[in-house]
Design a protein around this motif. Structure first.
Motif, PDB file in Angstrom:
ATOM      1  N   ASP A  89      14.649  39.644  49.795  1.00 25.64           N
ATOM      2  CA  ASP A  89      14.916  39.849  51.203  1.00 25.64           C
ATOM      3  C   ASP A  89      16.405  39.799  51.515  1.00 25.64           C
ATOM      4  OD1 ASP A  89      15.419  37.206  50.819  1.00 25.64           O
ATOM      5  OD2 ASP A  89      13.907  36.457  52.224  1.00 25.64           O
ATOM      6  N   GLU A  90      17.241  39.821  50.468  1.00 26.77           N
ATOM      7  CA  GLU A  90      18.684  39.834  50.573  1.00 26.77           C
ATOM      8  C   GLU A  90      19.288  38.470  50.904  1.00 26.77           C
ATOM      9  OE1 GLU A  90      20.442  42.449  49.624  1.00 26.77           O
ATOM     10  OE2 GLU A  90      18.514  43.377  49.209  1.00 26.77           O
ATOM     11  N   ALA A  91      18.483  37.441  50.988  1.00 30.96           N
ATOM     12  CA  ALA A  91      19.040  36.109  51.205  1.00 30.96           C
ATOM     13  C   ALA A  91      19.596  35.573  49.893  1.00 30.96           C
ATOM     14  CB  ALA A  91      17.981  35.160  51.746  1.00 30.96           C
ATOM     15  N   HIS A  92      20.760  34.940  49.965  1.00 30.02           N
ATOM     16  CA  HIS A  92      21.320  34.242  48.820  1.00 30.02           C
ATOM     17  C   HIS A  92      20.766  32.823  48.816  1.00 30.02           C
ATOM     18  CE1 HIS A  92      24.481  37.331  48.203  1.00 30.02           C
ATOM     19  NE2 HIS A  92      24.440  37.419  49.518  1.00 30.02           N
ATOM     20  N   ARG A  93      20.858  32.164  47.678  1.00 28.81           N
ATOM     21  CA  ARG A  93      20.384  30.781  47.593  1.00 28.81           C
ATOM     22  C   ARG A  93      21.409  29.939  46.858  1.00 28.81           C
ATOM     23  NH1 ARG A  93      15.351  30.262  49.493  1.00 28.81           N
ATOM     24  NH2 ARG A  93      14.204  32.200  49.790  1.00 28.81           N
ATOM     25  N   LEU A  94      21.661  28.784  47.419  1.00 27.04           N
ATOM     26  CA  LEU A  94      22.626  27.856  46.851  1.00 27.04           C
ATOM     27  C   LEU A  94      21.947  26.500  46.664  1.00 27.04           C
ATOM     28  CD1 LEU A  94      25.681  27.230  46.167  1.00 27.04           C
ATOM     29  CD2 LEU A  94      25.853  26.434  48.538  1.00 27.04           C
ATOM     30  N   THR A  95      22.045  25.933  45.472  1.00 19.06           N
ATOM     31  CA  THR A  95      21.465  24.623  45.236  1.00 19.06           C
ATOM     32  C   THR A  95      22.435  23.537  45.704  1.00 19.06           C
ATOM     33  OG1 THR A  95      20.204  25.386  43.325  1.00 19.06           O
ATOM     34  CG2 THR A  95      20.560  23.023  43.509  1.00 19.06           C
ATOM     35  N   VAL A  96      21.948  22.687  46.588  1.00 18.90           N
ATOM     36  CA  VAL A  96      22.749  21.585  47.125  1.00 18.90           C
ATOM     37  C   VAL A  96      22.108  20.277  46.684  1.00 18.90           C
ATOM     38  CG1 VAL A  96      23.620  20.468  49.221  1.00 18.90           C
ATOM     39  CG2 VAL A  96      23.431  22.965  49.121  1.00 18.90           C
ATOM     40  N   GLY A  97      22.917  19.335  46.223  1.00 18.20           N
ATOM     41  CA  GLY A  97      22.399  18.056  45.761  1.00 18.20           C
ATOM     42  C   GLY A  97      22.017  18.101  44.290  1.00 18.20           C
ATOM     43  N   GLU A  98      21.780  16.942  43.740  1.00 17.01           N
ATOM     44  CA  GLU A  98      21.443  16.837  42.327  1.00 17.01           C
ATOM     45  C   GLU A  98      20.165  16.029  42.124  1.00 17.01           C
ATOM     46  OE1 GLU A  98      24.800  15.123  40.389  1.00 17.01           O
ATOM     47  OE2 GLU A  98      26.088  16.881  40.702  1.00 17.01           O
ATOM     48  N   GLY A  99      19.524  16.279  40.991  1.00 18.53           N
ATOM     49  CA  GLY A  99      18.316  15.530  40.651  1.00 18.53           C
ATOM     50  C   GLY A  99      17.230  15.703  41.694  1.00 18.53           C
ATOM     51  N   ARG A 100      16.639  14.593  42.127  1.00 16.44           N
ATOM     52  CA  ARG A 100      15.542  14.643  43.091  1.00 16.44           C
ATOM     53  C   ARG A 100      16.022  15.096  44.472  1.00 16.44           C
ATOM     54  NH1 ARG A 100      12.069   9.237  42.828  1.00 16.44           N
ATOM     55  NH2 ARG A 100      10.831  10.509  44.275  1.00 16.44           N
ATOM     56  N   GLN A 101      17.317  15.016  44.706  1.00 19.43           N
ATOM     57  CA  GLN A 101      17.866  15.423  46.003  1.00 19.43           C
ATOM     58  C   GLN A 101      18.223  16.913  46.042  1.00 19.43           C
ATOM     59  OE1 GLN A 101      17.993  13.482  48.720  1.00 19.43           O
ATOM     60  NE2 GLN A 101      16.965  11.943  47.451  1.00 19.43           N
ATOM     61  N   ALA A 102      18.055  17.617  44.936  1.00 18.83           N
ATOM     62  CA  ALA A 102      18.415  19.038  44.892  1.00 18.83           C
ATOM     63  C   ALA A 102      17.460  19.866  45.738  1.00 18.83           C
ATOM     64  CB  ALA A 102      18.406  19.527  43.445  1.00 18.83           C
TER      65      ALA A 102
END
Length: 270
Positions: A7-20
């Motif tokens: 759908d043209e949305a980008h995705r960025l992972t924020v946080g690490e481990g269980r908070q990702a």
């Protein structure tokens, strides 16, 4: 970490481990080198495909400016559990997306709770001394400190008991068949993020659009906010028959006029 969705949305992972959590965002680059980036910060349980968000994007495109919209975790296309959400968490995600796209100059456009997050973002950018220059704020029915100033004083005994025993309480929503859920974590974190406690120095023009028939955020709350912005160029537009959404054609026209002015002013000083 970034991926492109169909759908043209980008995705960025924020946080690490269980908070990702994966945060979805849309970014359209500027067509003009001297144009700023308009950043959409939505309200509680809203998303980046809403009427006002798209109107902001359209105005940016019309003037050759860039547009950046995102969904907080638990909202729209983003991952994460909504019930884990707090102002600090959603602020962290908003700053992470802005850092990732790395615009030099931004105009923050915050709707309802997004107005609170916009004000906190300005404070955080100033505190760390790096990041984009904020050239303007457009706040639509802004709700800074809403957990402390608007929700807590109105809690019923039953809601207070639910918070204490279950860790959350539910409230019927006018905008969705699903009730709003306010968690103890959100309420406690809201106290830590209050901005209406002293002078707020944004260092840029601020334009507030506020409906006088807003049943969710009374217009007196916008008047209160203005009192904490004594050093800035602040314009408050009260819309006599406007509600909280401010999504009618006449409301959207006012929004576009405000954005056009801020984009033009920013281009002159760039």
């Amino acid at each position: 970490m970034e991926a492109m969705a169909k759908d043209e949305a980008h995705r960025l992972t924020v946080g690490e481990g269980r908070q990702a959590r994966e945060i979805a965002y849309m970014h359209r680059p500027a067509a003009r080198a001297d144009a700023p980036t308009l950043v959409w910060l939505g309200g509680y349980r809203s998303d980046m495909s809403g009427t006002k968000a798209l109107e902001m994007d359209a105005q940016a495109a019309e003037q050759g400016a860039a547009a950046l919209r995102l969904d907080y975790s638990g909202h729209g296309q983003s991952g994460g559990d909504f019930n884990d959400g707090t102002i600090s968490r959603w602020l962290e995600e908003s700053i992470a997306v802005v850092d990732h796209v790395a615009p030099n100059r931004v105009i923050l456009v915050g709707s309802s709770m997004g107005g609170w997050i916009a004000l906190r973002m300005v404070q955080e950018l100033v505190k760390r001394g790096k990041g984009p220059r904020v050239e303007g704020l457009t706040l639509i029915a802004p709700a800074p400190d809403f957990t402390h100033d608007l929700i807590e004083p109105a809690l019923s005994d039953k809601e207070r008991q639910s918070l204490a025993e279950r860790g959350y309480f539910e409230e019927m929503s006018e905008y969705s068949p699903e009730p709003n859920i306010f968690t103890r974590a959100l309420m406690e974190d809201g106290r830590d993020n209050r901005v209406l406690t002293g002078i707020i120095e944004t260092g840029c023009p601020v334009h507030i659009l506020q409906g006088m028939k807003d049943a969710d955020v009374p217009y007196n709350h916008a008047l209160k906010l203005v009192e904490f912005l004594p050093a800035d160029d602040v314009v408050l537009t009260l819309i006599r028959d406007g509600d909280h959404r401010l999504s009618r054609p006449q409301d959207l026209k006012k929004l576009r006029t405000v954005l056009a002015t801020l984009i033009n002013e920013g281009s002159k000083i760039s």
